[in-house]
Design an enzyme around this catalytic site. Structure first.
Site, PDB file in Angstrom:
ATOM      1  CG  LEU A 224      -7.052 -11.715  63.828  1.00  0.00           C
ATOM      2  CD1 LEU A 224      -6.980 -11.065  65.113  1.00  0.00           C
ATOM      3  CD2 LEU A 224      -8.243 -10.968  62.865  1.00  0.00           C
ATOM      4  CG  HIS A 225      -2.886 -11.280  57.360  1.00  0.00           C
ATOM      5  ND1 HIS A 225      -4.012 -12.067  57.045  1.00  0.00           N
ATOM      6  CD2 HIS A 225      -2.543 -10.680  56.295  1.00  0.00           C
ATOM      7  CE1 HIS A 225      -4.296 -11.732  55.729  1.00  0.00           C
ATOM      8  NE2 HIS A 225      -3.691 -11.032  55.292  1.00  0.00           N
ATOM      9  NE  ARG A 226      -7.330  -8.764  54.482  1.00  0.00           N
ATOM     10  CZ  ARG A 226      -6.682  -8.832  53.400  1.00  0.00           C
ATOM     11  NH1 ARG A 226      -5.914  -7.919  52.976  1.00  0.00           N
ATOM     12  NH2 ARG A 226      -7.017  -9.978  52.628  1.00  0.00           N
TER      13      ARG A 226
END
Length: 391
Positions: A224-226
């Site tokens: 997860l990074h957005r």
């Protein structure tokens, strides 16, 4: 690392190949190999903007991908989107003046891609865009703006899927500028799969318990990074809570992005991941992630690249986004959009664990030869332009 061949015109400059962030490296490695193997070989100069500035991670990626060291590093580092784009432009312009390239090749949709393309447009240097025409139709994504504007500037556009042409023609890009070649990300995956690191070794090196992934159900891989998923406390909390629930039935390996880790600490959400069935890892190298993905039961991610890699590997993927610029991974591959809705995520995981997950098929031209097709087409295109100028 300027590759030359006696049959290449001496007055035709090198192809300046630009990388800036991690996803670019996987795309550029097979392209450079194909340029060197083509006859005549295309002279190339590899430029790293330094947008991805973690030296240790850069070194690992270059080694894993057998990617030559950059000839030039602009070392722009991190900043806001505007400052970073402007800094790349300012530092890139002198390179064009000194190298006088035949063209500049950019890949993907990061800030460096658009920044270098803009400088070329101002300096009348041809732009070649690899991975053109992909659209999420979400202008709130900075990457979407980068994609659209780069394609408007580009002189030669290489697409990964046939639907990209419809996007480009709708935006006024002439069809003769577009060439469907396939997916260079898959070139890298196929070339490196035999070198992938075993998942148990990856966990052992990172200090995790390798026994976690020996569960009879298998294990899932999470990234997860957005900003839309990790920058708001309520959204991130809901996602971590559902991951904790999922881990009760399927152990999870969470390769955590620095941005996500910082926000978990800032919002005080670390307790949600304190479970013996969730292994949190630092960012992993390409061969480590490839090994984890290839053996996974499923992938939970908001990454664009993992949608493609999971499709190529035949691993079901639940994409934690409302849209995707890679529709072929849904239409033909193993990908399903679930957004940030905990109920949709739970339902998707249950379907996969019950055996009802997508098996998918390999899309057209995802065959490991996309870079070869780019080399053949670009060589012919550049030589024809050169003959027209001198003739």
């Amino acid at each position: 690392m300027i590759l030359t061949d006696e049959h290449w015109p001496s007055d035709l400059g090198p192809v300046v190949c630009v990388v800036g962030a991690r996803p670019n490296f996987m795309k550029m490695a097979p392209i450079l190999r194909a340029f060197g193997a083509h006859r005549p070989a295309l002279p190339t100069l590899l430029l790293h903007t330094g947008q991805h500035y973690d030296k240790d991670m850069n070194d690992r990626l270059f080694a894993d991908l057998r990617l030559p060291r950059p000839d030039i590093n602009l070392e722009v580092g991190s900043a806001t989107h505007a400052v970073q784009t402007a800094e790349v432009m300012k530092r890139f312009e002198p390179v064009l003046d000194s190298q006088r390239p035949s063209c500049v090749l950019v890949v993907g949709d990061v800030n460096s891609t658009l920044a270098c393309a803009l400088v070329c447009a101002k300096k009348d240097v041809p732009v070649v865009h690899v991975e053109a025409g992909l659209r999420s139709h979400d202008r709130a994504m900075p990457e979407e703006i980068n994609r659209v504007l780069t394609d408007q500037i580009a002189d030669r556009l290489y697409t990964t899927e046939r639907s990209a042409l419809a996007n480009l023609t709708r935006e006024g890009v002439a069809e003769e500028r577009v060439c469907f070649v396939g997916n260079v990300m898959i070139d890298s995956l196929l070339a490196n799969r035999e070198f992938a690191q075993a998942p148990a070794k990856t966990l052992q090196i990172a200090g995790g318990d390798p026994a976690v992934i020996d569960d009879p159900c298998g294990y899932g891989v999470v990234t997860l990074h957005r900003p839309s998923n990790v920058d708001r406390s309520d959204t991130l909390q809901a996602l971590l809570a559902v991951l904790r629930e999922v881990s009760d039935g399927l152990p999870l390996v969470f390769a955590m992005h620095p941005r996500t880790r910082a926000n978990i600490e800032r919002f005080g959400l670390g307790e949600l991941l304190r479970s013996p069935r969730i292994v949190v890892l630092p960012p992993q190298g390409y061969l480590e992630m490839l090994g984890l993905l290839a053996s996974a039961k499923l992938v939970l991610s908001d990454s664009g690249g993992l949608q493609e890699e999971s499709t190529a590997l035949g691993v079901p993927c639940l994409t934690i986004r409302e849209n995707t610029e890679r529709p072929i991974t849904i239409e033909q591959g193993t990908n399903t959009l679930v957004g940030a809705d905990p109920q949709a995520i739970r339902r998707g995981v249950d379907e996969i664990l019950s055996g009802a997950g997508k098996s998918g098929r390999i899309p057209e031209f995802w065959d490991g030869r996309a870079a070869e097709r780019i080399a053949a087409d670009l060589s012919a295109w550049l030589l024809a332009r050169h003959a027209q100028r001198v003739g």
